[in-house]
Every structure is written in C-alpha cells, then in structure tokens.
Design a protein around this motif. Structure first.
Motif, short mmCIF file in Angstrom:
data_model
loop_
_atom_site.label_atom_id
_atom_site.label_comp_id
_atom_site.label_asym_id
_atom_site.label_seq_id
_atom_site.Cartn_x
_atom_site.Cartn_y
_atom_site.Cartn_z
N GLN A 9 0.81 -1.22 0.00
CA GLN A 9 0.00 0.00 0.00
C GLN A 9 0.84 1.27 0.00
OE1 GLN A 9 -3.34 0.09 -0.30
NE2 GLN A 9 -3.30 -2.13 -0.51
N GLY A 10 2.16 1.12 0.01
CA GLY A 10 3.03 2.30 0.01
C GLY A 10 3.01 3.07 1.31
N LEU A 11 2.76 2.39 2.43
CA LEU A 11 2.73 3.04 3.74
C LEU A 11 4.08 2.92 4.41
CD1 LEU A 11 -0.72 1.69 4.99
CD2 LEU A 11 -0.23 3.91 3.92
N PRO A 12 4.47 3.89 5.23
CA PRO A 12 5.80 3.86 5.84
C PRO A 12 5.93 2.72 6.85
CG PRO A 12 4.50 5.66 6.76
CD PRO A 12 3.71 5.12 5.62
N TYR A 13 7.03 2.00 6.77
CA TYR A 13 7.34 0.93 7.73
C TYR A 13 8.83 0.65 7.66
CZ TYR A 13 8.24 -2.55 4.14
OH TYR A 13 8.80 -3.23 3.09
N GLU A 14 9.32 -0.04 8.67
CA GLU A 14 10.71 -0.47 8.68
C GLU A 14 10.83 -1.70 9.58
OE1 GLU A 14 15.23 1.26 9.55
OE2 GLU A 14 13.45 2.52 9.90
N VAL A 15 11.47 -2.74 9.07
CA VAL A 15 11.76 -3.92 9.89
C VAL A 15 13.13 -3.69 10.51
CG1 VAL A 15 12.06 -6.42 9.94
CG2 VAL A 15 10.36 -5.40 8.41
N THR A 16 13.13 -3.35 11.79
CA THR A 16 14.35 -2.94 12.48
C THR A 16 14.96 -4.05 13.33
OG1 THR A 16 13.05 -2.17 14.36
CG2 THR A 16 13.51 -0.56 12.63
N GLY A 17 14.12 -5.02 13.73
CA GLY A 17 14.53 -5.92 14.80
C GLY A 17 14.51 -5.16 16.12
N LYS A 18 14.60 -5.91 17.23
CA LYS A 18 14.67 -5.24 18.52
C LYS A 18 15.56 -6.04 19.47
CE LYS A 18 10.76 -7.15 21.16
NZ LYS A 18 9.50 -6.82 21.82
N LEU A 19 16.07 -5.33 20.47
CA LEU A 19 16.84 -5.97 21.53
C LEU A 19 15.98 -6.10 22.77
CD1 LEU A 19 20.34 -4.18 21.43
CD2 LEU A 19 19.63 -6.28 20.29
N ILE A 20 16.03 -7.27 23.39
CA ILE A 20 15.47 -7.47 24.73
C ILE A 20 16.68 -7.66 25.64
CG2 ILE A 20 13.98 -8.84 26.21
CD1 ILE A 20 12.48 -9.73 23.71
N VAL A 21 16.86 -6.73 26.58
CA VAL A 21 18.13 -6.61 27.31
C VAL A 21 17.96 -6.98 28.77
CG1 VAL A 21 19.99 -5.03 27.96
CG2 VAL A 21 18.89 -4.80 25.72
N ALA A 22 18.83 -7.87 29.25
CA ALA A 22 18.89 -8.20 30.68
C ALA A 22 19.94 -7.32 31.34
CB ALA A 22 19.26 -9.67 30.87
N THR A 23 19.52 -6.58 32.38
CA THR A 23 20.45 -5.70 33.09
C THR A 23 20.82 -6.24 34.47
OG1 THR A 23 18.59 -4.40 33.94
CG2 THR A 23 19.60 -3.65 31.88
N GLU A 24 20.14 -7.29 34.92
CA GLU A 24 20.42 -7.92 36.22
C GLU A 24 20.57 -9.43 36.01
OE1 GLU A 24 20.79 -6.08 38.84
OE2 GLU A 24 19.90 -4.17 38.15
N ARG A 25 21.39 -10.07 36.86
CA ARG A 25 21.63 -11.50 36.70
C ARG A 25 20.35 -12.33 36.86
NH1 ARG A 25 26.53 -13.03 35.79
NH2 ARG A 25 28.31 -11.67 36.29
N GLU A 26 19.47 -11.91 37.75
CA GLU A 26 18.25 -12.69 37.95
C GLU A 26 17.33 -12.67 36.73
OE1 GLU A 26 17.73 -8.83 40.46
OE2 GLU A 26 19.35 -10.25 39.97
N GLU A 27 17.61 -11.77 35.77
CA GLU A 27 16.80 -11.74 34.55
C GLU A 27 17.28 -12.74 33.50
OE1 GLU A 27 15.55 -6.98 34.59
OE2 GLU A 27 17.32 -7.65 33.45
N LEU A 28 18.49 -13.27 33.67
CA LEU A 28 19.06 -14.14 32.63
C LEU A 28 18.23 -15.38 32.37
CD1 LEU A 28 22.87 -13.77 33.44
CD2 LEU A 28 21.57 -12.68 31.59
N PRO A 29 17.73 -16.11 33.38
CA PRO A 29 16.88 -17.28 33.08
C PRO A 29 15.64 -16.91 32.27
CG PRO A 29 17.62 -17.34 35.36
CD PRO A 29 17.99 -15.99 34.83
#
Length: 405
Positions: free
Chosen positions: A83-103
């Motif tokens: 349809q000629g509409l603006p978009y972009e496939v960027t990908g994303k990061l899901i980031v762990a900032t604490e060790r308890e987030e790793l699991p």
C-alpha cells in the motif's frame, strides 16, 4: 423486514476497520456499515501507541496473541509495502540488566524458537555494536520486529473497505441496541436508527459497555490503564538506534519502560502503567465520575490493586516524578538525564479484567445471537489486526449462515 445493512460494526479503530475490510473481501456484496463516535478513524488506542510491529515472542504458544501476532507481523509488513505506507523492519533488543533476569531471557529464546521467530543471543560487546549507548549483561535480537504508522494503516483500511462498498459513519455514537430473532437495531446519539442482520462490537475501551447495551453479560470489565511516554530531546535522539526492551517479569502485568525509535525518527520512552480516571483519560486532569465510579465498584479492580500494589506504587511514583521515571530508563540507557526527556502524548490500554482480579491475557471473543463481541484486544492487537479482522469476519458471516472465511 427491511435492513439498512447486513453487518453493522461498532468502532472505527484498526480492529473494527480491519473487520469491515475482511468482510468485504470474504463476501463481496455484503453491506457493511461502521459506526465510529469520533470525527475520524483510529483516534484512541490505534492512534496513541508506539507503532511497534510486534514479533509475538512474549505470548503463550497456541494463544490467539501468539498465532495472530506472528502471522500478523508478516502480514502487516506486506500490507504496508503493497500500500506504500511507511514501515521499517528494524529488529529489537530485549536486554537483561540484572543476573536474575538471565533465566527469563533464555526462556524467551526458547519461546521465540517455538514460534519460528528469528532470535539471536548477544553478549555485552554485541549489544554495544547495535546500540552503543545501551548497557546490559546479555540480550536477544528479535529480527522480525519493526515499526509503522498504525493511524495510516487504519485510514488505508477504511479507504479500502469503502472502495469495496462499506459505509463508515463518523460522529455516530451508539446509545441503544435492540436485538430480535431476525435483526439488530442500533440507535445513535443523533436519534438515527439502523437495522442490520448482524452486529460486530469492536468498541475497544467501551467494548464491555456495548456488550451490555446489546443485552449480553461479558463476564469482565474494561479497566483503563494510562501509558505515559516521554520522548528523547532531538539533540539526544541519537542515543537510541532502534527498539530496546527490558526482560519482562511474568509476576507483573505489563512489559515495563522501553525505548522505541518510531517511523518518524522520534525516540519514545515508556510507557508506565497507571490507573486512568476515565476510559479516555489521557492525563490526570481528565476525570469522568460515572466511569470512575464503575471501575471502583467492580470487585476485580480492588483485587488487582491488592495483588500488584507494590508494582502499582512504583508506576505511580514514575508518573508523578520525572526523576523516578529517568531512573527506570537509566537501567538500560545510563547516559540519559531528566533534561533529555520531553513529555509525549499518552495512550490508554483497554484491559479486560475478571471479577476475581485476573487480567484477561489473550484476545477475547464472545458470540451471542446475531452478534460478535471483541472484548479484549490490547497490544499486540494493532500488529495482529489483519488476522483478527479475518477471525471476526468468519464469526460474523457464520452467524448469518454465509460463506465462512
């Protein structure tokens, strides 16, 4: 009996418009009328989100959310391209900032692979390559995520539906619904009465209220949560290249503050999640006593508050204190300061809540004679709007004994 249309759709957001579009494609010649109370389409949830094309990685395998988001992301990209509409496939990061987030991060990797989503694990050096200003112990890159303009998508769906014969009436707030064995009648605020063979409720923030107008008990209530955003000041927008999310905590109902470079190049930061004082309460000043009283009288509201009061207290603190909001952002983006954040428009999430205080975790559809209700369609409903529209069309046409899609 004479009918004004075959199917009457209440709600001109992206789900209602996608449903109308899907009906016209599945059964050409079906007379469809969309009623929208605002002067134009997509002025609430659709037009007030971050514009992310979600991958579906967070959602339980087999759920509507998982199936429709994974399928809908690919379809949304294709629709925008065609349809000629603006978009972009960027990908994303899901980031762990604490060790308890790793699991939890590793569990998301496995879930992504179950869904067939392109997922890649990253260490700190690889995070810095993609997002130099972002800090984390580990991350995953989700390749199918992107951004678009959902308001533009909704407007295009409206145009395509109208070109196929549908009629869209703006400024048409539904005040009463009457249902008989062979028809459904709707009266709007200006006194007009429309008769249809079937009704579709895509009223979003008002979906439970519309269900009750139709004489159906939905078994839930929409409890509105406001999501407040900041934007990075233009001079600091270069701190974020794409999309950066925290690791969600399943003990809490929302994803947490994330960083989103939109299709317009602006970087939005948020949202938090605080109770709204009205279903369309986009700031603390907007109060509708009758709507607030309805929320407070609902037992599920108090049960949510008791269950998540610590989480809610933190969200309120971030709402009332820019410095506290900045502290949350600095977990992933340590260079940011309160001076870098500029207030941005808020949105309201229409969250379906059960009487026991449980949050409805999936898209929720309900059917009654000649009626289809879409009772819960929060994020990622915009991403999934094309397959949701086909699902609604299938149910509505089946209610009329017409061709199934």
């Amino acid at each position: 009996m004479s009918y004004d249309c075959d199917i009457l759709v209440i709600g001109g957001g992206i789900v209602g418009l996608s449903s109308a579009y899907a009906i016209t494609r599945a059964a050409p010649g079906t007379r469809v009328v969309v009623l929208e109370k605002e002067p134009g389409p997509a002025l609430h949830q659709t037009g007030r989100n971050s514009g992310v094309i979600h991958s579906g990685i967070y959602y339980r395998p087999g759920s509507f959310k998982a199936r429709f988001a994974v399928r809908g992301a690919a379809e949304m990209v294709r629709f925008c391209a065609e349809q000629g509409l603006p978009y972009e496939v960027t990908g994303k990061l899901i980031v762990a900032t604490e060790r308890e987030e790793l699991p939890r991060l590793h569990a998301l990797v496995q879930r992504g692979r179950e869904h067939g989503i392109p997922v890649r694990e990253l260490g700190p050096a690889q995070i810095a390559e993609r997002e130099p200003a972002v800090r984390g112990l580990a991350a995953i890159h989700v390749g199918s995520t992107g951004v678009c303009d959902y308001g533009a998508v909704a407007r295009r769906l409206a145009r395509l539906a109208e070109e196929a014969g549908a009629s869209i009436r703006y400024g048409a707030e539904v005040r009463a619904i009457g249902r008989r064995s062979s028809s459904v009648a709707v009266r709007t605020a200006d006194g007009a009465v429309l008769r249809a063979r079937a009704l579709v409720n895509c009223a979003g923030l008002h979906s439970d209220r519309v269900a009750r107008l139709a004489g159906d008990e939905p078994g839930m209530r929409i409890v509105p949560f406001r999501g407040e955003y900041y934007a990075l000041a233009p001079s600091r927008a270069g701190l974020v290249r794409g999309l950066v999310y925290p690791v969600p905590d399943p003990a809490f109902p929302f994803l947490g503050v994330h960083l989103t470079r939109g299709i317009d190049g602006h970087v939005h930061i948020g949202p938090n999640a605080v109770p709204a004082l009205a279903r369309e309460g986009y700031d603390w000043r907007t109060l509708r006593p009758a709507e607030l009283a309805g929320t407070l009288a609902f037992p599920g509201s108090w049960r949510i508050a008791r269950r998540h009061w610590r989480y809610g207290a933190g969200e309120l603190r971030r709402s009332l204190s820019k410095r506290a909001f900045t502290e949350a952002v600095r977990r992933m983006l340590p260079e940011v300061s309160p001076a870098d954040l500029v207030p941005a428009p808020a949105g309201v999430r229409a969250q379906a809540v059960l009487p026991d205080g449980g949050l409805v975790d999936d898209f929720l559809f309900a059917e009654a004679p000649r009626t289809v209700h879409v009772l819960n369609a929060p994020s990622p409903a915009a991403t999934a709007s094309l397959p949701i529209g086909r699902e609604v069309a299938r149910r509505a046409l089946a209610a009329l004994g017409m061709v199934r899609v």
